[in-house]
Design a protein around this motif. Sequence first.
Motif, PDB file in Angstrom:
ATOM      1  N   ASP A 277      10.621   3.374   8.943  1.00  0.00           N
ATOM      2  CA  ASP A 277      10.228   2.215   9.455  1.00  0.00           C
ATOM      3  C   ASP A 277       8.923   2.297  10.542  1.00  0.00           C
ATOM      4  O   ASP A 277       8.391   1.293  10.768  1.00  0.00           O
ATOM      5  N   ASP A 278       8.480   3.498  10.890  1.00  0.00           N
ATOM      6  CA  ASP A 278       7.409   3.721  11.516  1.00  0.00           C
ATOM      7  C   ASP A 278       5.931   3.185  10.936  1.00  0.00           C
ATOM      8  O   ASP A 278       6.113   3.713   9.839  1.00  0.00           O
ATOM      9  N   PRO A 279       5.234   2.652  11.401  1.00  0.00           N
ATOM     10  CA  PRO A 279       3.964   2.214  10.732  1.00  0.00           C
ATOM     11  C   PRO A 279       3.222   3.527  10.121  1.00  0.00           C
ATOM     12  O   PRO A 279       2.234   3.208   9.451  1.00  0.00           O
ATOM     13  N   ARG A 280       3.205   4.505  11.039  1.00  0.00           N
ATOM     14  CA  ARG A 280       2.481   5.503  10.454  1.00  0.00           C
ATOM     15  C   ARG A 280       2.870   6.308   9.527  1.00  0.00           C
ATOM     16  O   ARG A 280       2.379   7.230   8.828  1.00  0.00           O
ATOM     17  N   ALA A 281       4.178   6.038   8.821  1.00  0.00           N
ATOM     18  CA  ALA A 281       4.875   6.609   7.636  1.00  0.00           C
ATOM     19  C   ALA A 281       4.195   5.881   6.448  1.00  0.00           C
ATOM     20  O   ALA A 281       4.175   4.618   6.175  1.00  0.00           O
ATOM     21  N   CYS A 282       3.378   7.184   5.588  1.00  0.00           N
ATOM     22  CA  CYS A 282       2.764   6.366   4.613  1.00  0.00           C
ATOM     23  C   CYS A 282       3.247   7.096   3.169  1.00  0.00           C
ATOM     24  O   CYS A 282       2.523   6.887   2.038  1.00  0.00           O
ATOM     25  N   TYR A 283       4.345   7.838   3.144  1.00  0.00           N
ATOM     26  CA  TYR A 283       4.728   8.621   2.055  1.00  0.00           C
ATOM     27  C   TYR A 283       4.989   7.428   0.610  1.00  0.00           C
ATOM     28  O   TYR A 283       4.930   8.109  -0.438  1.00  0.00           O
ATOM     29  N   PHE A 284       5.618   6.351   0.749  1.00  0.00           N
ATOM     30  CA  PHE A 284       5.944   5.520  -0.260  1.00  0.00           C
ATOM     31  C   PHE A 284       4.584   4.829  -0.628  1.00  0.00           C
ATOM     32  O   PHE A 284       4.657   4.712  -2.002  1.00  0.00           O
ATOM     33  N   LYS A 285       3.709   4.537  -0.010  1.00  0.00           N
ATOM     34  CA  LYS A 285       2.449   4.081  -0.309  1.00  0.00           C
ATOM     35  C   LYS A 285       1.747   5.078  -1.135  1.00  0.00           C
ATOM     36  O   LYS A 285       1.305   4.615  -2.190  1.00  0.00           O
ATOM     37  N   GLN A 286       2.074   6.259  -0.706  1.00  0.00           N
ATOM     38  CA  GLN A 286       1.316   7.520  -1.158  1.00  0.00           C
ATOM     39  C   GLN A 286       1.554   7.780  -2.677  1.00  0.00           C
ATOM     40  O   GLN A 286       0.865   7.843  -3.725  1.00  0.00           O
ATOM     41  N   THR A 287       2.974   7.469  -2.936  1.00  0.00           N
ATOM     42  CA  THR A 287       3.627   7.437  -4.277  1.00  0.00           C
ATOM     43  C   THR A 287       2.960   6.460  -5.098  1.00  0.00           C
ATOM     44  O   THR A 287       2.722   6.417  -6.149  1.00  0.00           O
ATOM     45  N   TYR A 288       2.828   5.249  -4.580  1.00  0.00           N
ATOM     46  CA  TYR A 288       2.348   4.136  -5.175  1.00  0.00           C
ATOM     47  C   TYR A 288       0.696   4.483  -5.705  1.00  0.00           C
ATOM     48  O   TYR A 288       0.303   4.143  -6.680  1.00  0.00           O
ATOM     49  N   TYR A 289      -0.058   4.969  -4.791  1.00  0.00           N
ATOM     50  CA  TYR A 289      -1.444   5.289  -4.862  1.00  0.00           C
ATOM     51  C   TYR A 289      -1.460   6.482  -6.013  1.00  0.00           C
ATOM     52  O   TYR A 289      -2.295   6.336  -6.664  1.00  0.00           O
ATOM     53  N   GLY A 290      -0.608   7.262  -5.994  1.00  0.00           N
ATOM     54  CA  GLY A 290      -0.571   8.198  -7.066  1.00  0.00           C
ATOM     55  C   GLY A 290      -0.441   7.649  -8.494  1.00  0.00           C
ATOM     56  O   GLY A 290      -1.257   8.065  -9.390  1.00  0.00           O
ATOM     57  N   LYS A 291       0.211   6.435  -8.799  1.00  0.00           N
ATOM     58  CA  LYS A 291       0.169   5.843 -10.071  1.00  0.00           C
ATOM     59  C   LYS A 291      -1.207   5.241 -10.426  1.00  0.00           C
ATOM     60  O   LYS A 291      -1.757   5.571 -11.507  1.00  0.00           O
ATOM     61  N   ILE A 292      -1.902   4.711  -9.296  1.00  0.00           N
ATOM     62  CA  ILE A 292      -3.072   4.253  -9.424  1.00  0.00           C
ATOM     63  C   ILE A 292      -4.274   5.291  -9.582  1.00  0.00           C
ATOM     64  O   ILE A 292      -5.058   4.978 -10.694  1.00  0.00           O
ATOM     65  N   ILE A 293      -4.142   6.047  -9.078  1.00  0.00           N
ATOM     66  CA  ILE A 293      -5.356   7.268  -9.139  1.00  0.00           C
ATOM     67  C   ILE A 293      -5.189   8.098 -10.465  1.00  0.00           C
ATOM     68  O   ILE A 293      -5.834   8.495 -11.078  1.00  0.00           O
ATOM     69  N   ARG A 294      -3.886   7.965 -10.922  1.00  0.00           N
ATOM     70  CA  ARG A 294      -3.331   8.505 -12.364  1.00  0.00           C
ATOM     71  C   ARG A 294      -4.065   7.767 -13.588  1.00  0.00           C
ATOM     72  O   ARG A 294      -4.635   8.215 -14.531  1.00  0.00           O
ATOM     73  N   LYS A 295      -4.176   6.375 -13.305  1.00  0.00           N
ATOM     74  CA  LYS A 295      -4.570   5.441 -14.123  1.00  0.00           C
ATOM     75  C   LYS A 295      -6.149   5.830 -14.150  1.00  0.00           C
ATOM     76  O   LYS A 295      -6.757   5.689 -15.439  1.00  0.00           O
ATOM     77  N   ALA A 296      -6.743   5.890 -13.210  1.00  0.00           N
ATOM     78  CA  ALA A 296      -8.110   6.156 -13.157  1.00  0.00           C
ATOM     79  C   ALA A 296      -8.628   7.599 -13.773  1.00  0.00           C
ATOM     80  O   ALA A 296      -9.476   7.549 -14.659  1.00  0.00           O
TER      81      ALA A 296
END
Length: 306
Positions: A277-296
């Motif tokens: 819940d800390d705003p500095r935690a990015c790991y689930f966003k990172q998972t989402y971005y992983g799909k996007i960059i794999r599309k690219a």
Amino acid sequence: MINRLNDINDLTSAQIERLIALAEDILADRAKYQDILNHRTLATLFFEPSTRTRLSFEAAMLELGGNVIGFADPNSSSATKGESVADTIRTVACYSDIIVMRHPKEGAPLAAALRSPIPIINAGDGGHHHPTQTLADLFTIRREKGRFDGLCIGLCGDLKFGRTVHSLIHAMSRYDNVRFILISPEELRAPDYILEGALGGPNAAYRETDSLESVMPELDVLYMTRVQRERFFNEADYVRLKDSYILTRRMLERAKDSLSILHPLPRVNEIAVEVDDDPRACYFKQTYYGKIIRKALLAAMLGVCE
Ligand code: NCD
């Protein structure tokens, strides 16, 4: 055009920039890309377990209008009958346009690529490399920080067997004035071939420590990793080392407000759930971005986008 992705060093910095720019455009306008890989087929060959890497590649391909075949369990493939990886690849190349492969043996995807008539992407080879996780990490860092230059990155946990760490060190050491702090128990230090290959130069300064707490205030990015149980020779060593680091909310009191906490996932114990819940935690966003960059990446490797 990108023909092979075995190691992050197969990509130039300019190619990485183009992939990030394409990923940004895909994020902004998903519909524009929804048919670009019509009638193309991705094969996912996973000789080792995976959740994020395999499913994000499959989702990426489907969201681009393409098709997916493959296996997630080598026990259901002819590998159990004794077929060589080279023969499996030549076969799968008859059914698909691009292959994503994960294998427990270091170098297996490279050996496969040398025999393959179609592009192969390394989705993790043993304790060696994991270049597409690094693309996800780089895209996350760029979105969170707006830059790569001048950052202080703490890499924490199993730096010996953690392949995502090896690839990320290679990638980030290209940028100016990046400082690495390598945080691990003595037995899980990053291998010399990684340190010497990437961190000896004038741009990338590094130091090693076993104390996460003492370096916390310096960090712009903290990259946590799990201890890689499957690469240990004995269970007793794993049990002794597995809880070497557990990031808690209290430990983050001394961190910068602008810190970005990354983790390739899966997490075992190394980040307490309270940190999510800390705003500095990015790991689930990172998972989402992983799909996007794999599309690219798929679009670029299939020659559909620059
Ligand atoms: C990583 C891997 O497979 O190396 N997972 C992933 O691909 N996101 C990290 C890990 O398994 O610890």
